[in-house]
Design a protein around this motif. Sequence first.
Motif, mmCIF file in Angstrom:
data_model
loop_
_atom_site.group_PDB
_atom_site.id
_atom_site.type_symbol
_atom_site.label_atom_id
_atom_site.label_comp_id
_atom_site.label_asym_id
_atom_site.label_seq_id
_atom_site.Cartn_x
_atom_site.Cartn_y
_atom_site.Cartn_z
ATOM 1 N N ILE A 245 0.932 -1.026 0.064
ATOM 2 C CA ILE A 245 -0.163 0.189 -0.022
ATOM 3 C C ILE A 245 0.817 1.057 0.071
ATOM 4 O O ILE A 245 1.805 1.358 0.887
ATOM 5 N N LEU A 246 0.653 2.022 -0.947
ATOM 6 C CA LEU A 246 1.604 3.459 -0.890
ATOM 7 C C LEU A 246 0.638 4.645 -0.579
ATOM 8 O O LEU A 246 -0.528 4.635 -0.787
ATOM 9 N N ILE A 247 1.249 5.203 0.519
ATOM 10 C CA ILE A 247 0.650 6.392 1.194
ATOM 11 C C ILE A 247 1.464 7.535 0.714
ATOM 12 O O ILE A 247 2.846 7.403 0.872
ATOM 13 N N VAL A 248 0.962 8.678 0.243
ATOM 14 C CA VAL A 248 1.638 9.607 -0.388
ATOM 15 C C VAL A 248 0.918 11.062 0.425
ATOM 16 O O VAL A 248 -0.334 11.472 0.343
ATOM 17 N N ASP A 249 1.752 11.821 1.063
ATOM 18 C CA ASP A 249 1.316 13.210 1.874
ATOM 19 C C ASP A 249 2.824 13.775 2.156
ATOM 20 O O ASP A 249 3.655 13.046 2.588
ATOM 21 N N ASP A 250 2.635 15.026 2.216
ATOM 22 C CA ASP A 250 3.870 15.974 2.530
ATOM 23 C C ASP A 250 4.051 16.256 3.812
ATOM 24 O O ASP A 250 5.095 16.795 4.318
ATOM 25 N N MET A 251 2.912 15.723 4.664
ATOM 26 C CA MET A 251 3.088 15.915 6.345
ATOM 27 C C MET A 251 3.153 14.754 7.005
ATOM 28 O O MET A 251 2.486 13.865 6.757
ATOM 29 N N GLU B 189 2.605 14.093 10.151
ATOM 30 C CA GLU B 189 1.488 13.597 11.013
ATOM 31 C C GLU B 189 0.524 12.719 10.257
ATOM 32 O O GLU B 189 -0.061 11.659 10.858
ATOM 33 N N ASN B 190 0.306 13.311 9.027
ATOM 34 C CA ASN B 190 -0.712 12.330 8.258
ATOM 35 C C ASN B 190 -0.196 10.991 7.659
ATOM 36 O O ASN B 190 -1.056 9.983 7.826
ATOM 37 N N LEU B 191 1.117 10.863 7.484
ATOM 38 C CA LEU B 191 1.780 9.550 7.210
ATOM 39 C C LEU B 191 1.680 8.846 8.410
ATOM 40 O O LEU B 191 1.182 7.514 8.383
ATOM 41 N N VAL B 192 2.012 9.318 9.525
ATOM 42 C CA VAL B 192 1.990 8.281 10.811
ATOM 43 C C VAL B 192 0.579 8.107 10.802
ATOM 44 O O VAL B 192 0.346 6.629 11.509
ATOM 45 N N ALA B 193 -0.564 8.732 10.619
ATOM 46 C CA ALA B 193 -1.860 8.484 11.036
ATOM 47 C C ALA B 193 -2.291 7.364 10.099
ATOM 48 O O ALA B 193 -2.983 6.377 10.623
ATOM 49 N N ARG C 158 5.671 4.740 2.383
ATOM 50 C CA ARG C 158 5.542 6.241 2.286
ATOM 51 C C ARG C 158 6.320 6.815 1.063
ATOM 52 O O ARG C 158 7.107 6.397 0.656
ATOM 53 N N ALA C 159 5.552 7.811 0.848
ATOM 54 C CA ALA C 159 6.135 8.945 -0.138
ATOM 55 C C ALA C 159 5.833 10.225 0.295
ATOM 56 O O ALA C 159 4.550 10.644 0.597
ATOM 57 N N ARG C 160 6.571 11.284 0.246
ATOM 58 C CA ARG C 160 6.379 12.562 0.701
ATOM 59 C C ARG C 160 6.096 13.526 -0.503
ATOM 60 O O ARG C 160 5.933 14.679 -0.061
ATOM 61 N N SER C 161 6.153 13.190 -1.696
ATOM 62 C CA SER C 161 5.695 14.022 -2.713
ATOM 63 C C SER C 161 5.112 12.981 -3.915
ATOM 64 O O SER C 161 5.185 11.794 -4.007
#
Length: 236
Positions: free
Chosen positions: A10-16, A18-22, A36-39
């Motif tokens: 599962i790929l989760i993409v968010d620049d924040m 706290e959102n990735l941790v959640a 994770r991906a930050r961009s």
Amino acid sequence: MTTASDTAGILIVDDMEENLVALEAVLGSLSHRVVRARSGEEALKAMLREEFAVVLIDVLMPGMNGFETAANIKGLDQTKDVPIILLTGASVDPNYAYRGYTVGAADFLIKPFDPWLLRTKVNVFLELHRKNQQLAAQADQLKRLLTSENRPGGEPAGTAPGGPRGAQEGEEPATVASGTPEAGPGEERRLTDITAQLAELELLLRDARGTDQSNLADRVAELERSVGRLMTSRGG
């Protein structure tokens, strides 16, 4: 045995952060690795490196936003079939959902979302990926069986046109090395029909997101039975 569906993550993409941790906390119980991906750029690189069953993308990111990231994912042959869930905050443009679907997103969720609902939606896509992998493997197995064991004319791959390789003059040419009788016109018609059904099934698999999965499974089972009956009738 580990299969492609077991290893797809599962790929989760968010620049924040706290959102990735959640998201990791919510999805951790699904027993699939979460990457994770930050961009958007980082997400595209990750998807070209490894296989994912579903990707969750935050809409409001600096640089390449969620809509642009989704559009780029759908524009690549290697990643175009991966389902996308877009995530955004509550105070958003009411047209965001429509825009998300136009770039190829499969679903759209507004924060704060119910953790149970998010897990359920993601799990649906994980299960869909697993079934697609199983159906594709069964279709490939049937294709190999048809091409290697049931060529029209009854000759398996590597058999000379006049009979089995190494046959002596005067020997009966109507049998193959395994002793299976040569296919007659009726069997050739059945082979042609099975091959046509297999080709149709492969086309359905390419667009399986909108297809009834149980119907595809029934089609595969029907083809397997047809091949089994053909092999039995030929003494295989």
